[in-house]
Motif scaffolding. Structure first.
Motif, PDB file in Angstrom:
ATOM      1  N   GLN A   1       0.821  -1.217   0.000  1.00  9.47           N
ATOM      2  CA  GLN A   1       0.000   0.000   0.000  1.00  9.47           C
ATOM      3  C   GLN A   1       0.857   1.270   0.000  1.00  9.47           C
ATOM      4  OE1 GLN A   1      -3.571  -0.031   2.395  1.00  9.47           O
ATOM      5  NE2 GLN A   1      -3.326   2.132   2.926  1.00  9.47           N
ATOM      6  N   PRO A   2       1.813   1.418   0.930  1.00 13.44           N
ATOM      7  CA  PRO A   2       2.634   2.646   0.870  1.00 13.44           C
ATOM      8  C   PRO A   2       3.437   2.761  -0.420  1.00 13.44           C
ATOM      9  CG  PRO A   2       3.462   1.128   2.549  1.00 13.44           C
ATOM     10  CD  PRO A   2       2.155   0.602   2.106  1.00 13.44           C
TER      11      PRO A   2
ATOM     12  N   LEU B   1       1.007   3.985  -3.109  1.00 14.15           N
ATOM     13  CA  LEU B   1       0.587   5.365  -2.853  1.00 14.15           C
ATOM     14  C   LEU B   1       1.735   6.367  -2.942  1.00 14.15           C
ATOM     15  CD1 LEU B   1      -2.047   4.923   0.013  1.00 14.15           C
ATOM     16  CD2 LEU B   1      -2.468   5.533  -2.374  1.00 14.15           C
ATOM     17  N   SER B   2       2.957   5.889  -2.957  1.00 12.94           N
ATOM     18  CA  SER B   2       4.092   6.809  -3.102  1.00 12.94           C
ATOM     19  C   SER B   2       4.265   7.292  -4.534  1.00 12.94           C
ATOM     20  CB  SER B   2       5.388   6.130  -2.641  1.00 12.94           C
ATOM     21  OG  SER B   2       5.745   5.081  -3.528  1.00 12.94           O
TER      22      SER B   2
ATOM     23  N   GLU C   1       0.488  11.309  -8.265  1.00 17.24           N
ATOM     24  CA  GLU C   1      -0.967  11.159  -8.406  1.00 17.24           C
ATOM     25  C   GLU C   1      -1.389  10.921  -9.854  1.00 17.24           C
ATOM     26  OE1 GLU C   1      -5.027  13.108  -6.594  1.00 17.24           O
ATOM     27  OE2 GLU C   1      -3.062  13.599  -5.789  1.00 17.24           O
TER      28      GLU C   1
ATOM     29  N   LEU D   1      -0.796   7.328 -10.624  1.00 15.03           N
ATOM     30  CA  LEU D   1      -1.814   6.492  -9.979  1.00 15.03           C
ATOM     31  C   LEU D   1      -3.134   6.546 -10.737  1.00 15.03           C
ATOM     32  CD1 LEU D   1      -1.245   7.144  -6.172  1.00 15.03           C
ATOM     33  CD2 LEU D   1      -1.135   4.947  -7.338  1.00 15.03           C
TER      34      LEU D   1
ATOM     35  N   LEU E   1      -6.738   4.999  -3.600  1.00 14.84           N
ATOM     36  CA  LEU E   1      -6.345   6.337  -4.016  1.00 14.84           C
ATOM     37  C   LEU E   1      -7.092   7.408  -3.210  1.00 14.84           C
ATOM     38  CD1 LEU E   1      -4.652   8.019  -5.972  1.00 14.84           C
ATOM     39  CD2 LEU E   1      -6.482   7.801  -7.660  1.00 14.84           C
TER      40      LEU E   1
ATOM     41  N   LYS F   1      -5.216   8.522  -0.209  1.00 20.04           N
ATOM     42  CA  LYS F   1      -3.865   9.067  -0.379  1.00 20.04           C
ATOM     43  C   LYS F   1      -3.626  10.351   0.425  1.00 20.04           C
ATOM     44  CE  LYS F   1      -0.489  10.466  -3.931  1.00 20.04           C
ATOM     45  NZ  LYS F   1       0.634   9.722  -3.323  1.00 20.04           N
TER      46      LYS F   1
ATOM     47  N   THR G   1      -2.568   9.396   3.844  1.00 25.83           N
ATOM     48  CA  THR G   1      -1.472   8.439   4.012  1.00 25.83           C
ATOM     49  C   THR G   1      -0.174   9.208   4.156  1.00 25.83           C
ATOM     50  OG1 THR G   1      -2.646   6.815   2.652  1.00 25.83           O
ATOM     51  CG2 THR G   1      -0.288   6.462   2.992  1.00 25.83           C
TER      52      THR G   1
ATOM     53  N   THR H   1       4.098   9.711   4.857  1.00 17.76           N
ATOM     54  CA  THR H   1       5.308   9.183   4.233  1.00 17.76           C
ATOM     55  C   THR H   1       5.673   7.853   4.892  1.00 17.76           C
ATOM     56  OG1 THR H   1       6.808  10.221   5.809  1.00 17.76           O
ATOM     57  CG2 THR H   1       6.154  11.533   3.877  1.00 17.76           C
TER      58      THR H   1
END
Length: 600
Positions: free
Chosen positions: A112-113, A116-117, A120, A123, A143, A146, A149, A151
């Motif tokens: 997940q991280p 999401l890193s 955008e 993604l 998303l 995000k 979320t 760092t």
């Protein structure tokens, strides 16, 4: 004398669930477990590579398949364990697959991280790529989170505080479950009766008013003596939630708690406002309870007292099966066919045995039947429990039949809808065919108690939570005096002038464990209101409502819960469903008052 429970081996296997569709034997389970570590470890190969749609799609396919294997192993071990919790072999199986679950969660924690890193715009492009079409809703939901979320370093730091932030809950449970002691009391005959946390509510349901009163005073005396510790632990739990919400850029702890299911705050606020509008009906029920008990003053130790004597009726399991089939007839032959399938294929573990887990549940997994655990005792409550768990089971069955594994599980927000629809259909069917005033009043009171406990009381809890969290967020002191005053004011509002507001009731908030799972209780009230709206529609509208309802049962977790309920015909973004449910409460109350008049 109470019936002596039999060993499981002494019971007829036709009344025990058949787990062989999951695994032919415990040996087959062991073989599958042996190969699991390699499957879990294979997922690590994706770490650092989740940068494009094709790789992410491959990872999601692989992790879903491993998840299915773990879930099937877990369900089998869990149900074997519940058959006889004393069984050493089953205990070992259950413990070992539990550790594998932890191992899988750790193996998947990078994903997940890492996803999401990504930027955008990357993604957004991935979410719309055909390579991940089967996971589009899941990725859109990911998303959506995000902005909240952190760092990788911040997430790691926050996770390191996990035990500290859960300490208030652990303190509460240790205090309530292990350290809190209660004085023994005398019943109406002068006999000494022990008071414990587990027998308090049964004592309050006694027909012996002296016992109820004495148990009430003993119970809350202990809470009063420890109320400052309870207040400190609850304030700590709220501060932990508000701190995390602030760290994750949510406007409030309530917004964070509701974000997971994408439920807006107005659903919560509409519930409270609408129930508030219908509080006069609750006050009417309090007056009816006072009248039926024949007391000059109604106290809180009378809240659980039986208004109508037990029906003294006993139902065989075969009769219960037919009653449930008849109750769900409005849902159509295909629904009944699945119920018959559950009966015939031994999805149900019916009777209690020595060592068997208590209570009831509907379980299973994507690759198994949706099993039901019962402890059937022949009471009307046992019949209702069969109907309730069958609602869960058909919901799970239809979801798993119509959805891929990643969308087969429905959310907690809708989890109690199907079960309560079945319960309501059963009680409506029984009322439609019951002319004896005493039996009818018993059924009506059961109906009213469901509303009181699930809609009014849980909404009162929801108000308490909302204000307690808001007080912390406004920087106000959340001490015992403030919490007691808030709770006493709400109790006074909800129960009205016909109820004596006993001094002890201000401490009741301290015994509600749900408050340590923030903003959960409101779902009981919205779920029950939804079930009332759906069951009313099924009985009055017929086939169009049934069609929408079955489609809802087939949606699993493929959409947000509010959208699924809208498909069924219930829009909780408006006050209408709760309004309609409490109008139903008022009609049941009318019926109960009229039926009581016939007995006088």
């Amino acid at each position: 004398m109470p019936e002596i429970l039999k060993e499981r081996s002494e019971l007829d296997p036709q009344f025990q669930w058949d787990l062989t569709p999951m695994f032919e034997s415990d040996a087959a389970w062991e073989t599958a477990l042996d190969s699991l570590d390699a499957d879990i470890e294979s997922l690590a190969a994706f770490a650092g590579k989740l940068t494009d749609a094709v790789t992410i799609g491959a990872y999601l396919d692989a992790s879903t398949e491993v998840g299915r294997k773990v879930e099937r192993l877990y369900c089998y071990a869990s149900q074997r364990h519940d058959e006889d919790t004393r069984d050493d072999k089953a205990q070992s199986m259950y413990a070992r697959i539990g550790s594998k679950y932890v191992k899988m969660a750790a193996a998947l924690s990078f994903a997940q991280p890492e996803i999401l890193s990504l930027p955008e715009e990357t993604l957004t492009a991935i979410v719309n790529d055909p390579a991940v079409a089967d996971y589009k809703f899941n990725l859109e939901d990911l998303l959506r989170g995000k902005p909240h979320t952190l760092t990788k370093a911040e997430e790691k730091l926050l996770a390191s505080f996990g035990e500290v932030m859960s300490a208030p809950s652990e303190i509460y449970h240790n205090l309530e479950d292990a350290d809190l002691l209660f004085d023994a009391v005398k019943d109406g005959s002068g006999e000494t009766v022990e008071v414990t946390g587990s027998n308090f509510v049964p004592l309050e349901m006694s027909t012996d008013r002296t016992l109820r009163e004495n148990a009430f005073h003993s119970y809350y005396k202990s809470y009063r003596e420890h109320i400052n510790t309870f207040a400190a632990s609850y304030a700590g739990a709220i501060k932990a939630a508000t701190a995390e919400a602030a760290a994750r850029n949510y406007p409030s702890s309530r917004a964070m708690a509701m974000a997971g299911e994408n439920v807006p705050a107005e659903v919560y606020d509409n519930l409270v406002a609408t129930v508030r509008k219908h509080i006069p009906a609750m006050h009417r029920y309090v007056r009816l309870r006072k009248k039926m008990l024949g007391v000059d003053a109604l106290h809180f130790y009378d809240v659980y007292a039986p208004l109508v004597g037990d029906l003294k009726k006993s139902y065989s399991y075969e009769t219960a099966q037919e009653m449930v089939l008849k109750a769900v007839a409005p849902l159509g032959e295909d629904y009944q066919a699945t119920v018959r399938k559950a009966y015939a294929e031994r999805w149900i573990d019916v009777y209690p045995n020595r060592g068997k887990r208590g209570g009831a549940y509907s379980g299973g997994c994507y690759d198994s039947n949706p099993y039901i655990l019962l402890n059937f005792s022949g009471t009307l409550d046992s019949v209702s429990t069969l109907a309730h768990e069958m609602g869960h089971t058909i919901h799970s069955w239809r979801s798993r039949q119509h959805q891929p594994p990643q969308y087969a599980d429905y959310t907690l927000f809708v989890a109690e809808v199907a079960s309560t629809v079945n319960e309501n259909l059963l009680i409506e069917q029984l009322l439609a065919n019951e002319n004896d005033p005493q039996t009818r009043l018993y059924l009506l009171n059961q109906y009213l108690e469901n509303f009181k406990g699930t809609v009014y009381r849980q909404t009162m809890f929801a108000e308490f939570e909302r204000e307690a969290h808001a007080m912390v967020e406004r920087g106000e002191a959340l001490n015992a005096a403030a919490l007691n005053a808030l709770y006493k004011r709400l109790v006074t509002d909800y129960f009205g002038n016909d109820m004596v507001i006993d001094d002890e009731i201000q401490y009741e908030w301290a015994r509600i464990p749900h408050f340590y799972r923030p903003f959960y209780v409101y779902k009981y009230a919205t779920g029950y209101s939804t079930a009332v709206a759906l069951s009313e529609g099924i009985l009055k509208e017929g086939e169009p409502a049934v069609k929408r309802y079955k489609e809802f049962l087939s949606m699993g977790g493929s959409a947000y819960p509010l959208d699924e309920l809208r498909h069924a015909g219930v829009d909780l973004a408006t006050p209408a469903p709760v309004d309609a449910a409490l109008e139903k409460f008022e009609r049941i109350l009318d019926d109960a008052e009229a039926t009581l008049a016939k007995l006088q």
